[in-house]
Scaffold this motif. Structure first.
Motif, PDB file in Angstrom:
ATOM      1  N   ALA A 163       0.830  -1.203   0.000  1.00 30.97           N
ATOM      2  CA  ALA A 163       0.000   0.000   0.000  1.00 30.97           C
ATOM      3  C   ALA A 163       0.865   1.253   0.000  1.00 30.97           C
ATOM      4  O   ALA A 163       0.495   2.283  -0.572  1.00 30.97           O
ATOM      5  N   THR A 164       2.032   1.163   0.633  1.00 30.56           N
ATOM      6  CA  THR A 164       2.960   2.296   0.648  1.00 30.56           C
ATOM      7  C   THR A 164       3.380   2.672  -0.766  1.00 30.56           C
ATOM      8  O   THR A 164       3.584   3.855  -1.080  1.00 30.56           O
ATOM      9  N   ASP A 165       3.500   1.671  -1.648  1.00 29.04           N
ATOM     10  CA  ASP A 165       3.900   1.951  -3.023  1.00 29.04           C
ATOM     11  C   ASP A 165       2.788   2.625  -3.825  1.00 29.04           C
ATOM     12  O   ASP A 165       3.066   3.309  -4.822  1.00 29.04           O
ATOM     13  N   VAL A 166       1.532   2.424  -3.425  1.00 30.17           N
ATOM     14  CA  VAL A 166       0.446   3.189  -4.049  1.00 30.17           C
ATOM     15  C   VAL A 166       0.616   4.666  -3.702  1.00 30.17           C
ATOM     16  O   VAL A 166       0.461   5.547  -4.560  1.00 30.17           O
ATOM     17  N   ASP A 167       0.960   4.930  -2.426  1.00 35.11           N
ATOM     18  CA  ASP A 167       1.258   6.313  -2.029  1.00 35.11           C
ATOM     19  C   ASP A 167       2.443   6.856  -2.821  1.00 35.11           C
ATOM     20  O   ASP A 167       2.430   8.016  -3.267  1.00 35.11           O
ATOM     21  N   LEU A 168       3.471   6.017  -2.993  1.00 32.69           N
ATOM     22  CA  LEU A 168       4.678   6.464  -3.690  1.00 32.69           C
ATOM     23  C   LEU A 168       4.396   6.777  -5.148  1.00 32.69           C
ATOM     24  O   LEU A 168       4.881   7.801  -5.669  1.00 32.69           O
ATOM     25  N   TYR A 169       3.619   5.920  -5.824  1.00 34.71           N
ATOM     26  CA  TYR A 169       3.338   6.188  -7.238  1.00 34.71           C
ATOM     27  C   TYR A 169       2.566   7.496  -7.390  1.00 34.71           C
ATOM     28  O   TYR A 169       2.817   8.282  -8.314  1.00 34.71           O
ATOM     29  N   GLU A 170       1.654   7.767  -6.451  1.00 36.08           N
ATOM     30  CA  GLU A 170       0.915   9.031  -6.513  1.00 36.08           C
ATOM     31  C   GLU A 170       1.843  10.221  -6.269  1.00 36.08           C
ATOM     32  O   GLU A 170       1.728  11.262  -6.924  1.00 36.08           O
ATOM     33  N   THR A 171       2.774  10.052  -5.340  1.00 32.09           N
ATOM     34  CA  THR A 171       3.736  11.120  -5.055  1.00 32.09           C
ATOM     35  C   THR A 171       4.619  11.389  -6.269  1.00 32.09           C
ATOM     36  O   THR A 171       4.827  12.551  -6.664  1.00 32.09           O
ATOM     37  N   LEU A 172       5.155  10.318  -6.876  1.00 31.84           N
ATOM     38  CA  LEU A 172       6.001  10.471  -8.058  1.00 31.84           C
ATOM     39  C   LEU A 172       5.220  11.067  -9.225  1.00 31.84           C
ATOM     40  O   LEU A 172       5.758  11.846 -10.021  1.00 31.84           O
ATOM     41  N   LEU A 173       3.954  10.710  -9.313  1.00 25.37           N
ATOM     42  CA  LEU A 173       3.104  11.256 -10.365  1.00 25.37           C
ATOM     43  C   LEU A 173       2.935  12.769 -10.185  1.00 25.37           C
ATOM     44  O   LEU A 173       3.141  13.552 -11.117  1.00 25.37           O
ATOM     45  N   LYS A 174       2.583  13.173  -8.976  1.00 22.77           N
ATOM     46  CA  LYS A 174       2.380  14.601  -8.716  1.00 22.77           C
ATOM     47  C   LYS A 174       3.685  15.383  -8.848  1.00 22.77           C
ATOM     48  O   LYS A 174       3.712  16.483  -9.417  1.00 22.77           O
ATOM     49  N   GLN A 175       4.788  14.815  -8.316  1.00 20.29           N
ATOM     50  CA  GLN A 175       6.071  15.514  -8.407  1.00 20.29           C
ATOM     51  C   GLN A 175       6.526  15.631  -9.857  1.00 20.29           C
ATOM     52  O   GLN A 175       7.011  16.688 -10.289  1.00 20.29           O
ATOM     53  N   GLY A 176       6.388  14.553 -10.612  1.00 24.89           N
ATOM     54  CA  GLY A 176       6.774  14.591 -12.023  1.00 24.89           C
ATOM     55  C   GLY A 176       5.947  15.591 -12.798  1.00 24.89           C
ATOM     56  O   GLY A 176       6.472  16.358 -13.618  1.00 24.89           O
ATOM     57  N   PHE A 177       4.645  15.603 -12.533  1.00 33.48           N
ATOM     58  CA  PHE A 177       3.771  16.570 -13.198  1.00 33.48           C
ATOM     59  C   PHE A 177       4.203  17.986 -12.854  1.00 33.48           C
ATOM     60  O   PHE A 177       4.254  18.864 -13.718  1.00 33.48           O
ATOM     61  N   GLY A 178       4.536  18.214 -11.584  1.00 36.10           N
ATOM     62  CA  GLY A 178       4.945  19.546 -11.162  1.00 36.10           C
ATOM     63  C   GLY A 178       6.233  20.006 -11.819  1.00 36.10           C
ATOM     64  O   GLY A 178       6.341  21.165 -12.250  1.00 36.10           O
ATOM     65  N   VAL A 179       7.212  19.113 -11.907  1.00 31.17           N
ATOM     66  CA  VAL A 179       8.486  19.451 -12.543  1.00 31.17           C
ATOM     67  C   VAL A 179       8.261  19.852 -14.000  1.00 31.17           C
ATOM     68  O   VAL A 179       8.789  20.864 -14.484  1.00 31.17           O
ATOM     69  N   ILE A 180       7.477  19.040 -14.727  1.00 28.19           N
ATOM     70  CA  ILE A 180       7.227  19.335 -16.142  1.00 28.19           C
ATOM     71  C   ILE A 180       6.402  20.609 -16.285  1.00 28.19           C
ATOM     72  O   ILE A 180       6.680  21.452 -17.146  1.00 28.19           O
ATOM     73  N   SER A 181       5.392  20.763 -15.439  1.00 25.32           N
ATOM     74  CA  SER A 181       4.519  21.938 -15.528  1.00 25.32           C
ATOM     75  C   SER A 181       5.307  23.231 -15.331  1.00 25.32           C
ATOM     76  O   SER A 181       5.123  24.209 -16.072  1.00 25.32           O
ATOM     77  N   GLU A 182       6.205  23.240 -14.350  1.00 28.08           N
ATOM     78  CA  GLU A 182       7.020  24.438 -14.103  1.00 28.08           C
ATOM     79  C   GLU A 182       7.925  24.751 -15.283  1.00 28.08           C
ATOM     80  O   GLU A 182       8.074  25.918 -15.684  1.00 28.08           O
ATOM     81  N   ALA A 183       8.535  23.707 -15.841  1.00 24.77           N
ATOM     82  CA  ALA A 183       9.439  23.924 -16.974  1.00 24.77           C
ATOM     83  C   ALA A 183       8.674  24.414 -18.202  1.00 24.77           C
ATOM     84  O   ALA A 183       9.139  25.311 -18.918  1.00 24.77           O
TER      85      ALA A 183
END
Length: 367
Positions: free
Chosen positions: A209-229
């Protein structure tokens, strides 16, 4: 050089040494290396993977897929000039940025040619991780027909087409056919809820279940990095699809990584920010080509209705599209790639010969 000669349409016939049949997808072909060649390259190149990890050569093409069909243009043009190199360049840029920011690694180990990746085999999570910052596309079509529940998330009344959402929405869908999960039809690409993922971790390929949290975190962080750039380049990052998988590094540690491609005009929507502020939508993604197809043929329902897929396949098979539609798309891909990476996309005169040469000289992988 003609337009037809400038594209790499067939990418599953290279003389790469492999013991398995070449896997050819809509856009990429995968050449799985023998255990001996994989182990040799891991040792020679110092890749941070398990010594017995299976490796592959992944070759992108210039083919264009939309609505699950491959399209061609007049003059026997079976791909979009510059598309493959642009997609690889964009993904490479984002994957490097993710790693530099401490998010997660990717499946890519080496980039010998603009069309080629050396990759490690990952154990895929059977979820297409989709996130949306605006209501548009399929979500808007469903919303406009009265649907309010999206992957267990309730949207409010009164939203307008292309409106920015109050928060980034994660709307996962199945990657392949998932069987035996209550409430999930046994079909590809159907929406699932977070709770369904948590209740069926093994089925969806999550370790915990922790990895479900992690995939969501990586998804949001990745989206944020691309969105800012993209914002710095005058673009809005509208929505995108991420894919994840598990690999084991050279120390024996299993980790969740990004895989497939990321933040490209194929997997994402990008809009011109200034035009959006003026009330207009200017697509800088494959969505513009999808809209062209919906307008080009007299019955757009063929594109949208899964029950009419056979008719859609026949349209793609029997119709050569206007060449200008491919050239417009070529300009979209290459211009987006150049804005993101700051580097020009150079078309190759003979990509197959170049790929063969580099894989022979630097990797000893040619038959």
């Amino acid at each position: 050089m003609s337009v037809a000669q400038s594209v790499l349409a067939v990418n599953d016939d290279l003389p790469i040494r492999t013991q398995l049949p070449v896997h050819s997808g809509k856009v990429r072909s995968v050449y799985w290396l023998s255990p001996e060649d994989s182990a040799r390259l891991i040792a020679q190149k110092g890749y941070d993977v398990a010594p017995d990890a299976p490796l592959a050569v992944m070759v992108i093409s210039d083919r264009i897929s939309a609505f699950d069909c491959i399209w061609r243009a007049e003059g026997d043009v079976r791909g979009v000039p510059g598309k493959g190199a642009a997609l690889n360049a964009i993904s490479n840029h984002w994957f490097r940025l993710f790693k530099a920011r401490g998010l997660a690694d990717s499946h890519i180990l080496d980039i010998p040619h603009p069309f080629v990746w050396i990759v490690q085999k990952a154990r895929p999570v059977m979820v297409e991780a989709i996130c949306r910052a605006y209501i548009t596309g399929s979500m808007w079509r469903a919303y406009s027909k009265g649907e309010r529940d999206f992957c267990g998330i309730q949207l409010p009344e009164g939203l307008a087409a292309n409106q920015k959402l109050d928060e980034l929405l994660i709307t996962p869908s199945t990657k392949g056919v998932i069987r035996g999960v209550a409430g999930v039809p046994e079909a590809d690409d159907v929406n699932v809820t977070r709770q369904q993922l948590l209740d069926n971790l093994k089925v969806f390929g999550f370790r915990s279940a922790t990895d479900v949290d992690l995939y969501e975190t990586l998804l949001k962080q990745g989206f944020g990095v691309i969105s800012e750039a993209l914002a710095r380049a005058g673009q809005l990052f509208v929505d995108t699809k991420f894919e994840f998988g598990y690999v084991t590094d050279s120390k024996g540690t299993e980790k969740l990584i990004y895989m497939d491609e990321v933040g490209t005009p194929d997997s994402s929507r990008m809009w011109d920010a200034a035009e959006y502020q003026a009330g207009r939508i200017v697509e800088n993604s494959k969505e513009g080509f999808r809209q062209f197809l919906l307008n080009h043929f007299p019955d757009p329902d063929i594109m949208l209705n899964k029950d009419r897929f056979a008719e859609r396949v026949a349209l793609a098979r029997d119709n050569a599209l206007p060449l200008q539609s491919f050239m417009d798309l070529s300009n979209t891909y290459t211009s987006v790639a150049e804005k993101i990476t700051g580097q020009p996309i150079v078309l190759s005169d003979n990509p197959k010969a170049e790929i063969t040469q580099v894989l022979a000289d630097q990797f000893d992988l040619i038959k």
